[in-house]
Scaffold this motif. Structure first.
Motif, short mmCIF file in Angstrom:
data_model
loop_
_atom_site.label_atom_id
_atom_site.label_comp_id
_atom_site.label_asym_id
_atom_site.label_seq_id
_atom_site.Cartn_x
_atom_site.Cartn_y
_atom_site.Cartn_z
N UNK A 1 -20.34 -11.39 76.86
CA UNK A 1 -19.22 -12.16 76.31
C UNK A 1 -18.49 -11.43 75.19
N UNK A 2 -19.01 -10.27 74.79
CA UNK A 2 -18.41 -9.51 73.69
C UNK A 2 -17.02 -8.97 74.05
N UNK A 3 -16.78 -8.73 75.33
CA UNK A 3 -15.48 -8.22 75.78
C UNK A 3 -15.17 -8.83 77.15
N UNK A 4 -13.92 -9.21 77.34
CA UNK A 4 -13.49 -9.83 78.60
C UNK A 4 -13.76 -8.92 79.80
N UNK A 5 -13.74 -7.61 79.60
CA UNK A 5 -13.97 -6.67 80.70
C UNK A 5 -15.43 -6.68 81.18
N UNK A 6 -16.32 -7.32 80.43
CA UNK A 6 -17.74 -7.33 80.78
C UNK A 6 -18.16 -8.59 81.52
N UNK A 7 -17.22 -9.51 81.76
CA UNK A 7 -17.55 -10.74 82.49
C UNK A 7 -16.35 -11.14 83.35
N UNK A 8 -16.57 -12.09 84.24
CA UNK A 8 -15.50 -12.53 85.13
C UNK A 8 -15.10 -13.99 84.86
N UNK A 9 -15.27 -14.43 83.60
CA UNK A 9 -14.85 -15.78 83.25
C UNK A 9 -13.32 -15.87 83.31
N UNK A 10 -12.82 -17.04 83.69
CA UNK A 10 -11.39 -17.30 83.74
C UNK A 10 -10.82 -17.25 82.33
N UNK B 1 -11.59 -20.22 80.11
CA UNK B 1 -13.01 -20.58 80.08
C UNK B 1 -13.68 -19.93 78.88
N UNK B 2 -14.76 -20.55 78.43
CA UNK B 2 -15.61 -19.98 77.39
C UNK B 2 -16.74 -19.23 78.09
N UNK B 3 -17.12 -18.10 77.51
CA UNK B 3 -18.25 -17.32 78.00
C UNK B 3 -19.45 -17.59 77.09
N UNK B 4 -20.61 -17.87 77.69
CA UNK B 4 -21.84 -18.11 76.95
C UNK B 4 -22.86 -17.06 77.36
N UNK B 5 -23.30 -16.23 76.40
CA UNK B 5 -24.28 -15.20 76.69
C UNK B 5 -25.66 -15.83 76.90
N UNK B 6 -26.37 -15.35 77.91
CA UNK B 6 -27.74 -15.76 78.21
C UNK B 6 -28.60 -14.51 78.29
N UNK C 1 -27.87 -12.21 81.24
CA UNK C 1 -26.79 -12.76 82.04
C UNK C 1 -25.77 -13.47 81.13
N UNK C 2 -24.93 -14.28 81.76
CA UNK C 2 -23.93 -15.08 81.04
C UNK C 2 -23.51 -16.21 81.94
N UNK C 3 -22.85 -17.22 81.36
CA UNK C 3 -22.27 -18.28 82.17
C UNK C 3 -20.89 -18.60 81.62
N UNK C 4 -20.05 -19.14 82.48
CA UNK C 4 -18.68 -19.49 82.13
C UNK C 4 -18.50 -21.00 82.26
N UNK C 5 -17.76 -21.58 81.33
CA UNK C 5 -17.45 -23.01 81.39
C UNK C 5 -15.99 -23.20 80.99
N UNK D 1 -15.15 -24.20 87.78
CA UNK D 1 -16.51 -23.67 87.65
C UNK D 1 -16.64 -22.60 86.57
N UNK D 2 -15.57 -22.35 85.83
CA UNK D 2 -15.59 -21.32 84.80
C UNK D 2 -15.06 -19.98 85.28
N UNK D 3 -15.17 -19.74 86.59
CA UNK D 3 -14.59 -18.53 87.17
C UNK D 3 -13.16 -18.82 87.60
N UNK D 4 -12.91 -20.08 87.89
CA UNK D 4 -11.58 -20.57 88.25
C UNK D 4 -11.38 -21.88 87.50
N UNK D 5 -10.34 -21.96 86.67
CA UNK D 5 -10.07 -23.15 85.87
C UNK D 5 -8.61 -23.58 86.07
N UNK D 6 -8.41 -24.86 86.25
CA UNK D 6 -7.06 -25.41 86.40
C UNK D 6 -6.87 -26.50 85.35
#
Length: 128
Positions: free
Chosen positions: A58-67, A70-75, A78-82, A90-95
């Protein structure tokens, strides 16, 4: 002369049979080779294999595929997007969520005398 047999340090245990006979980190993969072994950090971790630290995707947008909305949460590893507030997905696609699905028709160009579903009006779901 006698032949030496390779010992698979990645599978072998120490004399107590409790610990592996290699020093790879728990977040690393041990790879056996003839007379030796190597350690490589697993995906989501970085280091030399003896020490593996979590990568903050989550430190850089280029390191994840979150929309972008969306917020990126480091795990660990791994990571998750919301999706952010007022967005759905789903965090990868947000409308954008529709907050007022019906407006009086005089607020929508070309529609008079009835309510119009502005969330589904037009190409982008906008009323104008």
């Amino acid at each position: 002369g006698g032949q030496c047999e390779n010992v698979n340090e990645c599978a072998a245990k120490d004399a107590s049979e409790l610990l592996p006979s290699h020093n790879c980190h728990s977040n690393a993969t041990c790879t056996d080779s003839e007379g030796s072994f190597g350690c490589t950090c697993k995906d989501g971790y970085q280091g030399d294999g003896i020490r593996c630290d979590d990568v903050n995707e989550c430190a850089a947008a280029s390191m994840n595929n979150c929309h972008q909305h969306a917020h990126c949460h480091n795990l660990p590893g791994s990571f998750e997007c919301a999706c952010k507030l007022d967005y759905a997905g789903d965090g990868l696609s947000c409308a954008e969520k529709c907050t007022k699905p019906f407006e009086l028709s005089n607020n929508v160009q070309g529609h008079f005398g009835s309510a119009v579903d502005v969330c589904h009006y037009g190409n982008e779901g906008h009323a104008f």
